[in-house]
Design a protein around this motif. Structure first.
Motif, PDB file in Angstrom:
ATOM      1  N   ARG A 185       0.866  -1.177   0.000  1.00  0.00           N
ATOM      2  CA  ARG A 185       0.000   0.000   0.000  1.00  0.00           C
ATOM      3  C   ARG A 185       0.902   1.226   0.000  1.00  0.00           C
ATOM      4  N   VAL A 186       0.680   2.120  -0.945  1.00  0.00           N
ATOM      5  CA  VAL A 186       1.563   3.263  -1.103  1.00  0.00           C
ATOM      6  C   VAL A 186       0.730   4.542  -1.167  1.00  0.00           C
ATOM      7  N   THR A 187       1.250   5.594  -0.562  1.00  0.00           N
ATOM      8  CA  THR A 187       0.502   6.844  -0.542  1.00  0.00           C
ATOM      9  C   THR A 187       0.578   7.539  -1.893  1.00  0.00           C
ATOM     10  N   GLN A 188      -0.427   8.330  -2.160  1.00  0.00           N
ATOM     11  CA  GLN A 188      -0.463   9.089  -3.406  1.00  0.00           C
ATOM     12  C   GLN A 188       0.708  10.066  -3.468  1.00  0.00           C
ATOM     13  N   SER A 189       1.073  10.658  -2.359  1.00  0.00           N
ATOM     14  CA  SER A 189       2.174  11.619  -2.361  1.00  0.00           C
ATOM     15  C   SER A 189       3.504  10.950  -2.696  1.00  0.00           C
ATOM     16  N   THR A 190       3.693   9.714  -2.238  1.00  0.00           N
ATOM     17  CA  THR A 190       4.920   8.977  -2.563  1.00  0.00           C
ATOM     18  C   THR A 190       5.007   8.716  -4.058  1.00  0.00           C
ATOM     19  N   LEU A 191       3.905   8.282  -4.639  1.00  0.00           N
ATOM     20  CA  LEU A 191       3.895   8.026  -6.077  1.00  0.00           C
ATOM     21  C   LEU A 191       4.057   9.319  -6.866  1.00  0.00           C
ATOM     22  N   ARG A 192       3.460  10.387  -6.395  1.00  0.00           N
ATOM     23  CA  ARG A 192       3.599  11.692  -7.063  1.00  0.00           C
ATOM     24  C   ARG A 192       5.057  12.127  -7.101  1.00  0.00           C
ATOM     25  N   ASP A 193       5.719  12.060  -5.952  1.00  0.00           N
ATOM     26  CA  ASP A 193       7.102  12.532  -5.876  1.00  0.00           C
ATOM     27  C   ASP A 193       8.022  11.659  -6.726  1.00  0.00           C
ATOM     28  N   LEU A 194       7.752  10.355  -6.743  1.00  0.00           N
ATOM     29  CA  LEU A 194       8.564   9.451  -7.565  1.00  0.00           C
ATOM     30  C   LEU A 194       8.392   9.787  -9.041  1.00  0.00           C
ATOM     31  N   PHE A 195       7.171   9.965  -9.477  1.00  0.00           N
ATOM     32  CA  PHE A 195       6.926  10.214 -10.894  1.00  0.00           C
ATOM     33  C   PHE A 195       7.485  11.567 -11.323  1.00  0.00           C
ATOM     34  N   ALA A 196       7.371  12.566 -10.457  1.00  0.00           N
ATOM     35  CA  ALA A 196       7.854  13.903 -10.798  1.00  0.00           C
ATOM     36  C   ALA A 196       9.371  13.965 -10.872  1.00  0.00           C
ATOM     37  N   GLY A 214       2.320  17.204 -10.365  1.00  0.00           N
ATOM     38  CA  GLY A 214       1.816  17.616  -9.067  1.00  0.00           C
ATOM     39  C   GLY A 214       0.330  17.928  -9.101  1.00  0.00           C
ATOM     40  N   ALA A 215      -0.093  18.633 -10.143  1.00  0.00           N
ATOM     41  CA  ALA A 215      -1.501  19.006 -10.249  1.00  0.00           C
ATOM     42  C   ALA A 215      -2.391  17.792 -10.445  1.00  0.00           C
ATOM     43  N   ALA A 216      -1.967  16.863 -11.316  1.00  0.00           N
ATOM     44  CA  ALA A 216      -2.786  15.686 -11.613  1.00  0.00           C
ATOM     45  C   ALA A 216      -2.901  14.771 -10.405  1.00  0.00           C
ATOM     46  N   PHE A 217      -1.782  14.488  -9.754  1.00  0.00           N
ATOM     47  CA  PHE A 217      -1.794  13.581  -8.608  1.00  0.00           C
ATOM     48  C   PHE A 217      -2.548  14.197  -7.436  1.00  0.00           C
ATOM     49  N   ASP A 218      -2.359  15.489  -7.199  1.00  0.00           N
ATOM     50  CA  ASP A 218      -2.994  16.134  -6.051  1.00  0.00           C
ATOM     51  C   ASP A 218      -4.497  16.323  -6.257  1.00  0.00           C
ATOM     52  N   ALA A 219      -4.920  16.436  -7.491  1.00  0.00           N
ATOM     53  CA  ALA A 219      -6.342  16.654  -7.769  1.00  0.00           C
ATOM     54  C   ALA A 219      -7.124  15.348  -7.892  1.00  0.00           C
ATOM     55  N   ALA A 220      -6.444  14.214  -7.801  1.00  0.00           N
ATOM     56  CA  ALA A 220      -7.088  12.928  -8.073  1.00  0.00           C
ATOM     57  C   ALA A 220      -8.029  12.461  -6.976  1.00  0.00           C
ATOM     58  N   ALA A 221      -7.973  13.091  -5.798  1.00  0.00           N
ATOM     59  CA  ALA A 221      -8.810  12.686  -4.654  1.00  0.00           C
ATOM     60  C   ALA A 221      -8.529  11.259  -4.236  1.00  0.00           C
ATOM     61  N   ILE A 222      -7.251  10.877  -4.295  1.00  0.00           N
ATOM     62  CA  ILE A 222      -6.795   9.540  -3.896  1.00  0.00           C
ATOM     63  C   ILE A 222      -5.793   9.704  -2.765  1.00  0.00           C
ATOM     64  N   ASP A 223      -5.968   8.948  -1.698  1.00  0.00           N
ATOM     65  CA  ASP A 223      -5.002   8.963  -0.595  1.00  0.00           C
ATOM     66  C   ASP A 223      -3.974   7.860  -0.728  1.00  0.00           C
ATOM     67  N   THR A 224      -4.443   6.655  -1.050  1.00  0.00           N
ATOM     68  CA  THR A 224      -3.545   5.494  -1.125  1.00  0.00           C
ATOM     69  C   THR A 224      -3.959   4.591  -2.278  1.00  0.00           C
ATOM     70  N   ARG A 225      -2.993   3.810  -2.740  1.00  0.00           N
ATOM     71  CA  ARG A 225      -3.255   2.781  -3.745  1.00  0.00           C
ATOM     72  C   ARG A 225      -2.481   1.524  -3.369  1.00  0.00           C
ATOM     73  N   HIS A 226      -2.972   0.372  -3.828  1.00  0.00           N
ATOM     74  CA  HIS A 226      -2.266  -0.884  -3.654  1.00  0.00           C
ATOM     75  C   HIS A 226      -1.653  -1.292  -4.994  1.00  0.00           C
ATOM     76  N   VAL A 227      -0.434  -1.839  -4.924  1.00  0.00           N
ATOM     77  CA  VAL A 227       0.283  -2.231  -6.138  1.00  0.00           C
ATOM     78  C   VAL A 227       0.971  -3.569  -5.912  1.00  0.00           C
ATOM     79  N   VAL A 228       1.176  -4.313  -7.002  1.00  0.00           N
ATOM     80  CA  VAL A 228       1.880  -5.591  -6.906  1.00  0.00           C
ATOM     81  C   VAL A 228       3.388  -5.414  -6.993  1.00  0.00           C
ATOM     82  N   LEU A 229       3.833  -4.175  -7.135  1.00  0.00           N
ATOM     83  CA  LEU A 229       5.260  -3.892  -7.262  1.00  0.00           C
ATOM     84  C   LEU A 229       5.739  -3.155  -6.017  1.00  0.00           C
ATOM     85  N   PRO A 230       6.283  -3.860  -5.017  1.00  0.00           N
ATOM     86  CA  PRO A 230       6.796  -3.191  -3.827  1.00  0.00           C
ATOM     87  C   PRO A 230       7.868  -2.156  -4.141  1.00  0.00           C
TER      88      PRO A 230
END
Length: 364
Positions: free
Chosen positions: A16-27, A41-57
């Motif tokens: 389980r990974v936070t949206q902010s972690t994924l945002r910073d990685l992608f940016a 930053g705008a797309a990730f922050d406006a998505a209204a998502i707090d966390t996501r689950h992924v199969v890639l740790p």
């Protein structure tokens, strides 16, 4: 004979990974200029998502063997074959976990399952997920199997429609519908706006439902009717193609606008009088899609709360997402016997899939 969803089960990857972690990685990707970083930053922050689950740790910073998707803060672009190998390795377990949960909650044994319908658009192999479910769950080797692939986010509704028609034709049938999507396998490290939007919302997850004939002793959701509608435009605005470095998602800003423009007429046509709807299960393709649906249909702020909550906690898990929403509605004591539920999901085309359901609570 009315078909009924008698149970829904879900499963999520461990990471389980936070949206902010994924945002910073992608940016932080090499070659992203300030304009691209601002868009991330705008797309990730406006998505209204707090966390996501992924199969890639690896996306959460955990170093593990497996698909090489990260070197430090640099995201790699493994070839499609390697990504699909990871899908083949990880998808069957999620299919099985969600399906076990659905069967355990249904009151039926695995021996009772007569049909399996699997759904996915994020990987492919044969013998496929339908075959593996028979083996992994110990189902009868004579179970009829069907697989719906590459339909995208809307696919849970056609799968439930198929299950309803099977049960309508054979009241003794017990159909297992299972959707698993591993969207994280197909991240594209591109500064193109479409890819940034896709990276900001998609996640991994699995949902399953047991569909059987209505029984007064079993609670559930009766599957009353289905409809599909292809919009006049949008064919190029939502698309899913196989590239050399994974599956490439096109999701342009036109999608919410097209949905917002056309959804009122479509909803009235396929759902009837919207005033008769007691609860909504709308696929959260993104926050802006939910906003457009809410505005166009004149819904109050609470109507799409179940969809927004699933989006907030899990992101857009493509076809599996709608089953998460229906699961939450089914578990909500505020949903009373006889209440009407409207379900809608949007897929490539641009296609609108809809279903009308009725809540059934067990009689005393």
């Amino acid at each position: 004979m009315t078909a009924r969803i008698v149970s829904i089960g879900t499963a999520l990857p461990d990471t389980r990974v936070t949206q902010s972690t994924l945002r910073d990685l992608f940016a932080a990707q090499p070659g992203f200029d300030r304009k691209a970083q601002r868009l991330v930053g705008a797309a990730f922050d406006a998505a209204a998502i707090d966390t996501r689950h992924v199969v890639l740790p690896q996306l959460a910073g955990t170093a593990v063997d497996g698909l090489p998707v990260r070197d430090g803060d640099t995201l790699l672009m493994p070839p499609t074959g390697a990504r699909n190998d990871e899908y083949r390795r990880t998808a069957p377990g999620l299919f099985a976990a969600a399906s076990r949960a659905a069967i355990e909650g249904s009151g039926y044994s695995t021996d009772a399952v007569t049909h399996v319908v699997t759904v996915s658009c994020t990987g492919m192999f044969a013998p496929g997920p339908d075959y593996h479910l028979v083996r992994d769950l110990g189902l009868s080797p004579t179970v009829e199997r069907y697989h719906l692939g590459f339909i995208g986010c809307a696919a849970a509704i056609p799968a439930l429609r198929l299950a309803a028609r099977i049960v309508g034709n054979d009241p003794a049938a017990v159909v297992l519908v299972a959707c698993t999507e591993l969207c994280s396998l197909h991240w594209q490290t591109s500064s193109h706006p479409d890819q940034i939007v896709a990276a900001s919302v998609f996640a991994d997850g699995a949902g399953a439902a047991v569909v059987a004939s209505g029984d007064p002793s079993r609670e559930g959701l009766d599957l009353d009717g289905f409809a599909t509608h292809v919009t006049d435009d949008g064919e190029k605005d939502m698309a899913w193609t196989v590239g050399d470095s994974g599956f490439e998602m096109t999701l342009t800003p036109e999608v919410p606008r097209i949905i917002g423009r056309e959804i009122s007429a479509i909803a009235a046509d396929v759902l009837g009088d919207l005033a008769d709807v007691d609860a909504w299960a709308v696929h959260p393709g993104g926050r802006s899609i939910l906003d457009r649906v809410e505005s166009a249909l004149g819904l109050d702020a609470e109507a799409l709360a179940p969809s927004r909550e699933v989006l907030r906690r899990h992101g857009n898990m493509s076809s599996a997402t709608l089953l998460f929403i229906l699961r939450d509605l089914l578990a909500d004591p505020a949903l009373k016997d006889g209440d009407s539920v409207a379900a809608m999901a949007f897929g490539p085309g641009l296609t609108v899939e809809a279903a009308t359901l009725t809540a059934r609570r067990a009689s005393a």
